[in-house]
Design an enzyme around this catalytic site. Structure first.
Site, PDB file in Angstrom:
ATOM      1  N   ASN A  73       0.799  -1.340   0.062  1.00  0.00           N
ATOM      2  CA  ASN A  73      -0.007  -0.238   0.171  1.00  0.00           C
ATOM      3  C   ASN A  73       0.932   1.263   0.134  1.00  0.00           C
ATOM      4  O   ASN A  73       1.976   1.159   0.459  1.00  0.00           O
ATOM      5  CB  ASN A  73      -1.116   0.101   1.066  1.00  0.00           C
ATOM      6  CG  ASN A  73      -0.328   0.404   2.387  1.00  0.00           C
ATOM      7  OD1 ASN A  73      -0.334   1.739   2.924  1.00  0.00           O
ATOM      8  ND2 ASN A  73       0.552  -0.184   3.353  1.00  0.00           N
ATOM      9  N   CYS A 134       6.382   3.122   9.266  1.00  0.00           N
ATOM     10  CA  CYS A 134       5.768   3.555   7.606  1.00  0.00           C
ATOM     11  C   CYS A 134       6.944   3.784   6.540  1.00  0.00           C
ATOM     12  O   CYS A 134       7.788   4.572   6.840  1.00  0.00           O
ATOM     13  CB  CYS A 134       4.718   4.565   7.831  1.00  0.00           C
ATOM     14  SG  CYS A 134       4.055   4.860   6.258  1.00  0.00           S
ATOM     15  N   CYS A 341       2.870 -42.702  -3.717  1.00  0.00           N
ATOM     16  CA  CYS A 341       3.325 -42.089  -4.780  1.00  0.00           C
ATOM     17  C   CYS A 341       2.433 -41.950  -5.927  1.00  0.00           C
ATOM     18  O   CYS A 341       1.975 -43.184  -6.461  1.00  0.00           O
ATOM     19  CB  CYS A 341       4.636 -42.534  -5.179  1.00  0.00           C
ATOM     20  SG  CYS A 341       5.453 -41.979  -6.533  1.00  0.00           S
TER      21      CYS A 341
END
Lengths: 462, 441
Positions: A73, A134, A341
């Site tokens: 952001n 920040c 497997c």
């Protein structure tokens, strides 16, 4: 029933799950909804001089069909007037007196710090979180991570806050630094009550291949953002551990970074966190995820016989050590459980191309075979195997010997020269380079079946 | 009570014959492609007769390179879109997917494949062009999967290619013989146009090659002749009453269905004779056309049917009833068919024998014979030196597709006796390369 409640550096909360300071804690409306849903606390979206934001603001990292394994952001701190936020803090505290409401703060001058601490204290905040983390926008103005990256400045500001704070002070750290314990120790020296980490990591989440701009795009341009979400958990866990283990930090830690499920939270707690903060998961799925988190945590505590969170805070710390203290005599070897497997042979190609050529294929079966003498016990095959418990790493040493690198160095048995006889890989089998020739090319030819061990024919063009 | 009401409009027809493998949207393709494990030496590739690098094209879809995915598919198989829709993927690529071994749903390879090819077809995004002219010419007889695939490959190699087709559209049984719920006419022809626009071969429609004179002309004009003639009409049963009205061959019935759609007449009570995939298709189709009662009659037991299990399940799912160990003796009626007299059978080892005195009549007003297609031996006998095996298949060199007349090459049903679109496409591509090698000597 186990007791999920915590007392984090004096801040009480009915459970250790707090919403981190971010868009989900932008308003009293959201926080009351969250408390109603079951969250224990919330760190208010950072208060300061209100900002003006840009559009757009978020970017995501998708992995295959999974959305938002990473998130970033470029939004700043609260863009709402301080008075509005304080009034709502007061209202939330009135309605939810037993939940934790922490005011996240970010301002510049000593006077501003004093003012904002006093005002949020008066509004009823249970504590403060100083946003020194920040890594976008605010740091260009000398705040946020710009402070977290300068331990001396950080220490000074924390000291300013401590001058007036009557409630616990948490210092939120930025991971955009070489040694996270440096700012942690500075916080400790300044008298902070706790630390929280990590804030977001400076990042570019992707580039628009058509418009040649990084995401998120604002009118054709972009800037670095702060990275979070599930992808950052490993980085957060390591930093939480570093702070928890450092003898000069000794502060309660609020763990942040990639927490989406109870399991993520327990990992943070086992490495030293005693509260956890969540943002991306709430932004992705809404506040309702708390149902899974509290029930998972409770079930874990019941299963383990833990009565309180403190029964397991930091419980994994003694087992995280330096590389040089690991036991070099311990040996695990890959074991393919044939009956499980499905024959994808991802283990074969991973070991062949990405590890130590310790898996072979045999004619007539798609189940690969471990070449035990070549297996170094690296785990790669078991990590790429898509079937649960199909490849296990089983201990093959007798478990009676213990020898660390440190001890080898001290005993003079560690390799010291370029062509040392004691080189770990000296007697390990490695195929001749020329054996690689012609092994890959047929795979890239269209319209022909692939070749292996002479089972199928090499196309004429090869 | 019929499973379906008789369709009277194009829309109702499309509903009754809804696509079994509808086009995936981008989101679905992203999710489905994300499941692919990218197996080493992948079993799906080995199971594909055309050897498409399936894990690669799935990974290309997943990474947003859908055009590249289409190229991966077309590099191996020019009928990429058709094969994604009409291939029996359950027994080929998807049947080989390792997820099956974990009792998990295999990757929907067919639908992913068509997702990629449709993206380039719909956008008319060209991936290929004809090669530099090499001065040589090849004639292709039959514009089916074999003929068109050979035409594409030969054009890429620089040949002038003329395709001669008896019918009025290309793609052979893909258009005329596949069940409509597997692929629509529009989708089939869109791929044909897409190929022809890129490679630029000429197709002469309504232009059967049927006489010695026709062949001589080709032999004189072209350096090589490719036979992609497929098979012929439905085999005759040689039963009394076979000539009655409403006794039709499955191949002819399906062709009519593809061309006339809801205009195709169907009985109220239909008996389908046969146990192969075409029988399953004809039975399903009768039911979807609104027949009230559809009986699938097979002379051996259920387990011995040649049809794929999923094809029988599909027929059962639309209300078709199986009638096993019965052999038709006579088709009854008065002008129009009114029933089939059967006799019960027992299978002992490989032998089927009838049970004396077990005869019974199954009333019906339509009989569809799905008892195999005839070989085109008459036509093939006009090619000098061309030999057929004891089953009527053209004898060829297994690698080159060259027949016993060196000017002639063959692929597809006429060579393999009748197989899938993918087999014809794969054979023809290899044969085209062999023609190039032969003419380049």
């Amino acid at each position: 029933m186990p007791d999920l409640s915590i007392n984090f550096a004096g801040i009480k909360s009915p459970n250790p799950f707090w919403l981190a300071s971010a868009p989900p804690t932008n308003s009293g409306y959201q926080i009351m909804k969250a408390f109603d849903a079951g969250w224990g606390g919330a760190v208010w979206k950072t208060l300061g001089v209100p900002v003006v934001n840009v559009s757009s603001r978020y970017g995501g990292v998708n992995y295959r069909d999974k959305r938002l394994v990473g998130f970033n952001n470029i939004e700043l701190i609260s863009d709402r007037p301080l008075a509005d936020n304080l009034r709502e803090i007061e209202e939330v505290k009135k309605r939810f007196p037993n939940h934790a409401v922490i005011a996240s703060l970010m301002v510049q001058s000593r006077q501003e710090w004093h003012d904002i601490v006093r005002q949020s204290q008066d509004a009823g905040a249970d504590g403060f979180e100083l946003n020194f983390g920040c890594p976008h926008g605010m740091c260009e103005r000398g705040m946020g991570s710009a402070v977290g990256q300068e331990p001396k400045v950080l220490q000074m500001i924390v000291e300013w806050v401590m001058e007036v704070a009557q409630k616990p002070v948490i210092v939120k750290l930025t991971p955009n630094i070489s040694d996270i314990t440096e700012p942690a120790r500075a916080a400790r020296r300044a008298g902070a009550d706790a630390i929280s980490l990590i804030n977001t990591i400076q990042s570019i989440v992707g580039v628009d291949l058509d418009n040649f701009a990084a995401y998120p795009i604002v009118d054709g341009k972009s800037t670095n953002g702060g990275y979070c979400g599930p992808a950052v958990k490993p980085i957060a866990l390591n930093m939480v551990k570093n702070c928890a283990q450092h003898p000069d930090v000794r502060l309660p830690i609020s763990g942040i970074g990639g927490i989406e499920t109870w399991r993520d939270a327990v990992e943070h707690i086992l490495l030293g966190a005693s509260s956890v903060q969540v943002c991306t998961a709430a932004m992705h799925y809404g506040f309702g995820i708390i149902r899974e988190m509290t029930s998972g945590l409770e079930q874990y505590m019941v299963d383990k016989g833990f009565n309180t969170i403190y029964d397991f805070v930091g419980k994994a710390l003694p087992n995280v050590t330096h590389w040089e203290d690991l036991n070099m005599k311990y040996k695990v070897t890959a074991n393919i459980h044939e009956e499980k497997c499905i024959g994808c042979q991802l283990c074969y190609t991973a070991c062949e191309d990405g590890a130590h050529q310790a898996i072979r294929l045999n004619a007539g079966t798609r189940v690969p075979e471990i070449i035990e003498e070549n297996c170094v016990g690296c785990n790669l095959c078991s990590l790429v195997c898509p079937v649960e418990q199909c490849i296990t790493m089983d201990r093959t040493d007798p478990g009676t010997e213990h020898l660390t690198w440190k001890e080898r160095v001290e005993a003079g048995t560690a390799p010291t020269e370029f062509n040392d006889e004691k080189a770990g890989g000296r007697h390990h089998w490695v195929p001749e380079p020329s054996a690689a020739l012609g092994k890959e090319r047929h795979k890239t030819l269209p319209g022909k079946a692939r070749v292996l061990n002479g089972e199928t024919e090499i196309p004429a063009e090869a | 009570m019929a499973e379906f009401s008789t369709p009277t409009t194009e829309h109702e027809f499309a509903e009754n014959f809804a696509q079994l493998k509808p086009l995936m949207n981008n989101t679905e393709a992203l999710y489905e492609s994300s499941r692919c494990l990218f197996c080493f030496d992948a079993p799906c590739i080995k199971a594909c007769p055309s050897g498409i690098d399936i894990p690669l094209f799935i990974r290309q879809i997943n990474s947003g390179n859908t055009t590249g995915a289409a190229r991966t598919i077309y590099d191996a198989n020019y009928f990429g879109n058709a094969c994604g829709k009409v291939c029996p993927t359950e027994v080929l690529c998807e049947g080989a997917c390792v997820y099956n071994l974990q009792d998990m749903k295999p990757i929907e390879i067919g639908r992913l494949q068509s997702h990629a090819t449709r993206s380039v077809i719909d956008a008319n995004k060209h991936l290929y062009k004809a090669g530099a002219p090499n001065g040589r010419k090849v004639a292709i007889i039959g514009a089916g999967p074999a003929g068109i695939s050979a035409a594409c490959e030969l054009r890429a190699l620089g040949y002038v290619v003329d395709v001669f087709e008896a019918k009025s559209h290309p793609s052979g049984l893909t258009l005329y013989g596949v069940a409509p719920y597997k692929i629509t006419n529009e989708e089939t022809l869109a791929e044909m146009n897409y190929l022809q626009e890129q490679f630029g071969y000429s197709v002469f429609y309504n232009h059967p090659i049927s006489s010695r004179q026709d062949l001589e002309n080709l032999e004189k004009t072209y350096d090589a002749i490719f036979l992609g003639i497929g098979l012929g009409q439905t085999n005759a049963l040689r039963l009394p009453g076979e000539e009655r009205d409403n006794v039709v061959g499955a191949v002819e019935f399906i062709e009519q269905l593809r061309m006339r759609k809801q205009g195709t007449p169907v009985g109220r009570k239909v008996v389908v004779l046969g146990g192969g995939n075409t029988a399953m298709d004809a039975a399903s189709e009768s039911s979807r056309l609104g027949a009230e009662h559809v009986v699938l009659a097979y002379r051996r037991g259920k387990e011995e049917m040649g049809a794929y299990e999923f094809e029988y399940d599909l027929a059962k799912g639309v209300g078709v009833q199986g009638l096993f160990n019965v052999a038709p003796v006579e088709i009854l009626g008065n002008g129009k068919v009114e029933g089939v007299r059967f006799v019960r059978t027992v299978t002992t080892g490989d032998k089927v024998s009838t049970v004396p005195g077990s005869e019974f009549v199954e009333p019906c007003d339509m009989v569809i014979k799905a008892t195999g297609q005839a070989k085109q031996a008459g036509f093939l006998s006009m090619i000098p030196g061309l030999k057929l095996d004891d089953k009527g298949r053209i004898i060829t060199n297994a690698e080159t597709g060259q027949t016993t007349n060196p000017q002639y090459f063959a692929s597809g049903d006429a060579r393999n006796g009748g197989a899938e679109v993918v087999n014809a496409a794969a054979e023809a591509k290899a044969t085209a390369r062999a023609i190039h090698a032969f003419l380049s000597k």
